[in-house]
Design an enzyme around this catalytic site. Structure first.
Site, PDB file in Angstrom:
ATOM      1  N   HIS A   1       0.872  -1.176   0.000  1.00  0.00           N
ATOM      2  CA  HIS A   1       0.000   0.000   0.000  1.00  0.00           C
ATOM      3  C   HIS A   1       0.906   1.222   0.000  1.00  0.00           C
ATOM      4  O   HIS A   1       1.759   1.372   0.871  1.00  0.00           O
ATOM      5  CB  HIS A   1      -0.926   0.007   1.222  1.00  0.00           C
ATOM      6  CG  HIS A   1      -1.902   1.143   1.173  1.00  0.00           C
ATOM      7  ND1 HIS A   1      -3.186   1.008   0.679  1.00  0.00           N
ATOM      8  CD2 HIS A   1      -1.760   2.455   1.496  1.00  0.00           C
ATOM      9  CE1 HIS A   1      -3.795   2.182   0.722  1.00  0.00           C
ATOM     10  NE2 HIS A   1      -2.951   3.077   1.212  1.00  0.00           N
ATOM     11  N   CYS A   2       0.726   2.101  -0.992  1.00  0.00           N
ATOM     12  CA  CYS A   2       1.631   3.240  -1.134  1.00  0.00           C
ATOM     13  C   CYS A   2       0.917   4.548  -0.791  1.00  0.00           C
ATOM     14  O   CYS A   2      -0.038   4.920  -1.479  1.00  0.00           O
ATOM     15  CB  CYS A   2       2.162   3.296  -2.570  1.00  0.00           C
ATOM     16  SG  CYS A   2       3.186   4.750  -2.839  1.00  0.00           S
TER      17      CYS A   2
END
Ligand SMILES: [Zn+2]
Ligand SMILES: [Zn+2]
Length: 265
Positions: free
Chosen positions: A127-128
């Site tokens: 997850h960025c």
């Protein structure tokens, strides 16, 4: 399907990203090109080229932010997971499908649950916060394109700082101070973002060529997969189009190309 997460960390990262981009564009145009090269065709060319890179970076970023990373759909009719609630685990199926006890659904091989998106994502990498979204099967291409254009913009802006000082060394003393401050801030910004995207970009390419996502590397799942060519591994991420189009965020896969990736639960 457009998605946007209301995660405060992700929203702050997006604001930082666009503030940095607008600042870089402002310095390049108003402090580097106009004072040093305003009367030349070369100056116009530099502004157009930098804004083209910024445009492609924005398109790839927005697509990475808003596109569905590969969310596993929830079943239309509730499934019976009373075994899960009773503390018993449901064994994984032979073909690699497993059960997510948070989504209460079956998920295809290589899908993982994201705590921030609160859903299972197919071939989830990580997850960025910089795209306020998961990097998964359907948007990894846009994420890598974004990294590429940030790297290009950083190199180009650094070159512009050097070129501007070389072409206009006799800048007036009152203006020299302002130009120097903006030049130093821009160089620091370019070095920080440039090094960051090189590090993440290398991780992305090695995980694609190693056929193991970052989540799988951390979980040490060590799944044995058949050996595949480098080209077919890259095709899985960038699509079946010509490799020259792999870094262009303006191309989209046709629905026919995408349909092979859809799973029906
Ligand atoms: Zn889940
Ligand atoms: Zn996520």
């Amino acid at each position: 399907m457009a998605v946007f997460r209301s995660d405060p960390c992700g929203i702050i990262c997006i604001i930082i990203t666009y503030s940095a981009v607008f600042y870089a564009d402002y310095v390049v145009i108003w402090h580097l090109v106009i004072p040093a090269m305003s009367n030349t065709l070369w100056g116009t060319f530099c502004v157009i080229l930098f804004n083209l890179i910024v445009f492609l970076m924005t398109v790839s970023h927005m697509r990475a932010v808003l596109s569905d990373p590969g969310i596993v759909p929830l079943p239309k009719n509730g499934l019976d997971f009373s075994d899960l609630h009773a503390g018993r685990t449901i064994p994984n199926t032979k073909d690699g499908w497993s059960v997510c006890n948070k989504c209460e659904t079956y998920r295809p091989p290589r899908a993982h649950h994201c705590r921030i998106c609160r859903r299972c994502i197919r071939k989830m990498d990580h997850h960025c916060p910089w795209i306020n979204n998961c990097v998964g099967e359907l948007n990894q291409k846009y994420f890598i394109q974004f990294l590429f254009y940030v790297g290009m913009a950083s190199c180009y802006a650094t070159t512009m700082v050097v070129t501007s000082w070389v072409m206009d060394p006799n800048v007036t003393s009152t203006y020299k101070h302002t130009k120097l401050i903006h030049s130093v801030i821009l160089i620091v910004e370019c070095v920080l973002f440039g090094m960051f995207v090189i590090a993440i970009g290398c991780d992305q390419i090695s995980s694609i060529l190693g056929d193991e996502t970052l989540v799988e590397q951390v979980k040490k799942e060590g799944i044995r997969r058949e050996k595949r060519s480098m080209y077919s591994l890259l095709q899985e991420v960038f699509g079946r189009g010509h490799p020259l189009g792999w870094l262009c965020p303006l191309f989209t896969e046709t629905s026919k190309e995408r349909s092979s990736k859809q799973y029906i639960v």
